[in-house]
Design a protein around this motif. Structure first.
Motif, PDB file in Angstrom:
ATOM      1  N   LEU A 187      -8.120 -14.207 -77.345  1.00  0.00           N
ATOM      2  CA  LEU A 187      -8.645 -12.908 -77.775  1.00  0.00           C
ATOM      3  C   LEU A 187      -9.802 -12.447 -76.886  1.00  0.00           C
ATOM      4  O   LEU A 187      -9.998 -11.247 -76.675  1.00  0.00           O
ATOM      5  N   LYS A 188     -10.602 -13.400 -76.404  1.00  0.00           N
ATOM      6  CA  LYS A 188     -11.671 -13.021 -75.471  1.00  0.00           C
ATOM      7  C   LYS A 188     -11.084 -12.362 -74.224  1.00  0.00           C
ATOM      8  O   LYS A 188     -11.599 -11.336 -73.746  1.00  0.00           O
ATOM      9  N   ILE A 193      -9.894  -6.884 -71.481  1.00  0.00           N
ATOM     10  CA  ILE A 193      -9.018  -5.907 -70.809  1.00  0.00           C
ATOM     11  C   ILE A 193      -8.592  -4.794 -71.764  1.00  0.00           C
ATOM     12  O   ILE A 193      -7.740  -3.964 -71.423  1.00  0.00           O
ATOM     13  N   GLY A 194      -9.157  -4.823 -72.996  1.00  0.00           N
ATOM     14  CA  GLY A 194      -8.915  -3.739 -73.936  1.00  0.00           C
ATOM     15  C   GLY A 194      -7.615  -3.816 -74.703  1.00  0.00           C
ATOM     16  O   GLY A 194      -7.188  -2.828 -75.311  1.00  0.00           O
ATOM     17  N   ARG A 195      -6.955  -4.966 -74.718  1.00  0.00           N
ATOM     18  CA  ARG A 195      -5.687  -5.090 -75.443  1.00  0.00           C
ATOM     19  C   ARG A 195      -5.882  -5.525 -76.888  1.00  0.00           C
ATOM     20  O   ARG A 195      -4.929  -5.496 -77.676  1.00  0.00           O
ATOM     21  N   GLY A 199     -13.050  -6.483 -83.411  1.00  0.00           N
ATOM     22  CA  GLY A 199     -13.014  -7.033 -84.766  1.00  0.00           C
ATOM     23  C   GLY A 199     -12.110  -8.247 -84.865  1.00  0.00           C
ATOM     24  O   GLY A 199     -12.395  -9.193 -85.621  1.00  0.00           O
ATOM     25  N   GLU A 200     -11.011  -8.243 -84.101  1.00  0.00           N
ATOM     26  CA  GLU A 200     -10.127  -9.409 -84.101  1.00  0.00           C
ATOM     27  C   GLU A 200     -10.812 -10.630 -83.497  1.00  0.00           C
ATOM     28  O   GLU A 200     -10.656 -11.753 -83.978  1.00  0.00           O
ATOM     29  N   LEU A 201     -11.591 -10.386 -82.429  1.00  0.00           N
ATOM     30  CA  LEU A 201     -12.324 -11.486 -81.812  1.00  0.00           C
ATOM     31  C   LEU A 201     -13.362 -12.046 -82.771  1.00  0.00           C
ATOM     32  O   LEU A 201     -13.540 -13.267 -82.879  1.00  0.00           O
ATOM     33  N   LEU A 202     -14.049 -11.165 -83.484  1.00  0.00           N
ATOM     34  CA  LEU A 202     -15.043 -11.630 -84.456  1.00  0.00           C
ATOM     35  C   LEU A 202     -14.387 -12.450 -85.565  1.00  0.00           C
ATOM     36  O   LEU A 202     -14.945 -13.461 -86.040  1.00  0.00           O
ATOM     37  N   ALA A 203     -13.208 -12.035 -85.983  1.00  0.00           N
ATOM     38  CA  ALA A 203     -12.484 -12.790 -87.008  1.00  0.00           C
ATOM     39  C   ALA A 203     -12.115 -14.181 -86.501  1.00  0.00           C
ATOM     40  O   ALA A 203     -12.201 -15.184 -87.229  1.00  0.00           O
ATOM     41  N   ALA A 204     -11.704 -14.257 -85.213  1.00  0.00           N
ATOM     42  CA  ALA A 204     -11.360 -15.549 -84.624  1.00  0.00           C
ATOM     43  C   ALA A 204     -12.591 -16.441 -84.506  1.00  0.00           C
ATOM     44  O   ALA A 204     -12.518 -17.658 -84.748  1.00  0.00           O
TER      45      ALA A 204
END
Length: 438
Positions: A187-188, A193-195, A199-204
């Motif tokens: 996710l990082k 690259i904006g894909r 919020g998804e990264l924070l959840a991970a």
């Protein structure tokens, strides 16, 4: 009935043996020889039966119970000795005031050396009933010794399966942590690259932190379980444990079969012997109202005085109790009260035995039913996890869906492993509740 995670060394061996090539058979033979010859050099897995054997040698409880049985046996020997003749060598010397005629048979110095024999003939059967009471107590203590062994077996099984369960819990959580960290790294890269959304990264990141806490908590529980295992068995806490492959499913024995074993349980047997001992004590106390008769005899090796030429004598002693200040009646009432207490304890032990068997039986049955359902849950969760990963690659689901699928799969595996060892412990508890050691 197997845990969801198998030991890594078995996977490695399987992969090696599946290798194909021109020297496959030769390499298989060499590998098997190395495994057989070097297994003990690297690992020495400890089974439940072996752990129990070591615990019997190192745990204090069985030895204490054995010593109590030895003491009970010696009390029986002492009681039997009171029924046998008592032979003694007696020497006596007495100096008294000089008589008027010092040259006569009366002298100031009197001495005697003799063999003295005393044989109890009749004491109202008190000594016989006391002897029988102690023999019943010895049988009860022997049953209690076996009950101590049963209790130790259950304790060893509990710490054994607890340790294995937590070990597999750590494996499952570490696997989830590995998946979560992989998801975080991916996710990082996608966020840069904006894909993917931030919020998804924070959840991970939250998922990784949460799983790390769970891993550390499980590791601490494992340390405690290992310490408990060492305390109960005396085995080094770092010893490798081996899950024996005996199956719990199917288990077809009926509840009635186990309930019929209640009377053979060592604790019930011990209470029945204690009740028999109390019965004998009541009769022994009642014997205090009866007369007592003893036979005695003496053979003189040396004697002074008027009877210096007499070498032996024999006598009979009869004692008829008339009044002892109500002490005999008090002893009888005490013995009767103790007998009633033992009768109530026997009934209580029987009820507790029935409850233990019923609880263990239904616990085992529930565990078996849950195991079948958990197998389906793990299979379904695994398929769902794979499907979520595929759909995430196509952009059909979010990272939160993938995280949820990973958590569901891991939780299903953890539940399956817990059930696996809890069900095995339930079987051990049921067998022990019926007075058996597998």
């Amino acid at each position: 009935l197997t845990p969801s995670c198998a030991p890594k060394r078995e996977v490695i061996v399987t992969l090696c043996l599946r290798h194909t090539g021109p020297y496959t058979d030769f390499m298989k033979t060499i590998l098997l020889l190395l495994l057989c010859s070097g297994a003990n050099a690297f690992t020495n897995p400890l089974s439940l039966r072996e752990a129990f054997r070591i615990a019997l040698e190192k745990n204090e409880s069985p030895e204490i119970s054995k010593l109590q049985a030895v003491q009970a046996d010696e009390r029986v020997s002492q009681a039997f000795g009171k029924l046998l003749p008592n032979l003694s060598l007696v020497g006596a010397y007495q100096r008294q005031d000089s008589p008027l005629d010092a040259t006569g048979p009366l002298k100031s110095d009197q001495s005697t050396v003799k063999f003295s024999l005393t044989q109890p003939v009749f004491h109202g059967f008190s000594d016989i009933y006391a002897y029988e009471s102690l023999k019943a107590k010895l049988r009860g203590q022997t049953a209690n010794t076996f009950q101590t062994t049963l209790n130790l077996y259950v304790s060893v099984a509990k710490v054994f399966y607890d340790t294995l369960s937590i070990e597999h819990d750590v494996i499952n959580l570490n696997h989830l942590l590995e998946l979560s960290e992989k998801r975080e790294k991916e996710l990082k890269d996608r966020t840069q690259i904006g894909r993917s959304r931030k919020g998804e990264l924070l959840a991970a990141l939250s998922q990784v932190a949460t799983v790390k806490v769970q891993v550390e908590s499980a590791k601490f529980q494992l340390i405690q379980a290992r310490d408990n295992f060492q305390f109960i068995t005396g085995v080094e806490s770092k010893a490798e444990l081996e899950d024996e492959p005996h199956a719990v499913i199917p288990h077809t024995a009926s509840l009635e079969l186990y309930l019929n074993m209640v009377e053979n349980r060592p604790d019930v047997t011990g209470q029945k012997e204690e009740l028999a001992s109390s019965d004998d004590l009541v009769l022994a106390a009642k014997g205090g109202h009866w007369p007592s008769l003893d036979l005695s005899g003496n053979y003189y090796l040396h004697r002074t005085g008027l009877l210096a030429d007499s070498k032996w004598d024999v006598g009979v002693s009869l004692l008829i109790p008339i009044f002892k200040g109500f002490s005999t009646q008090g002893e009888i009432r005490e013995a009767v009260a103790k007998r009633k207490e033992r009768e109530l304890l026997l009934a209580q032990t029987r009820r507790a035995a029935v409850k233990d068997i019923r609880t263990a039986f239904y616990n085992l049955r529930s565990g078996i039913v849950q195991y079948e359902a958990l197998l389906v849950a793990v299979k379904t969760a695994n398929e769902n996890h794979k499907q979520q990963l595929r759909e995430y690659g196509y952009g059909l689901v979010s990272n939160l869906d993938v995280i949820q699928a990973s958590n569901t799969l891991t939780e299903a595996r953890r539940n399956l492993d817990r059930n696996h060892y809890q069900t095995k412990l339930a079987l051990v508890s049921l067998q022990a509740a019926a007075g058996q050691i597998p």
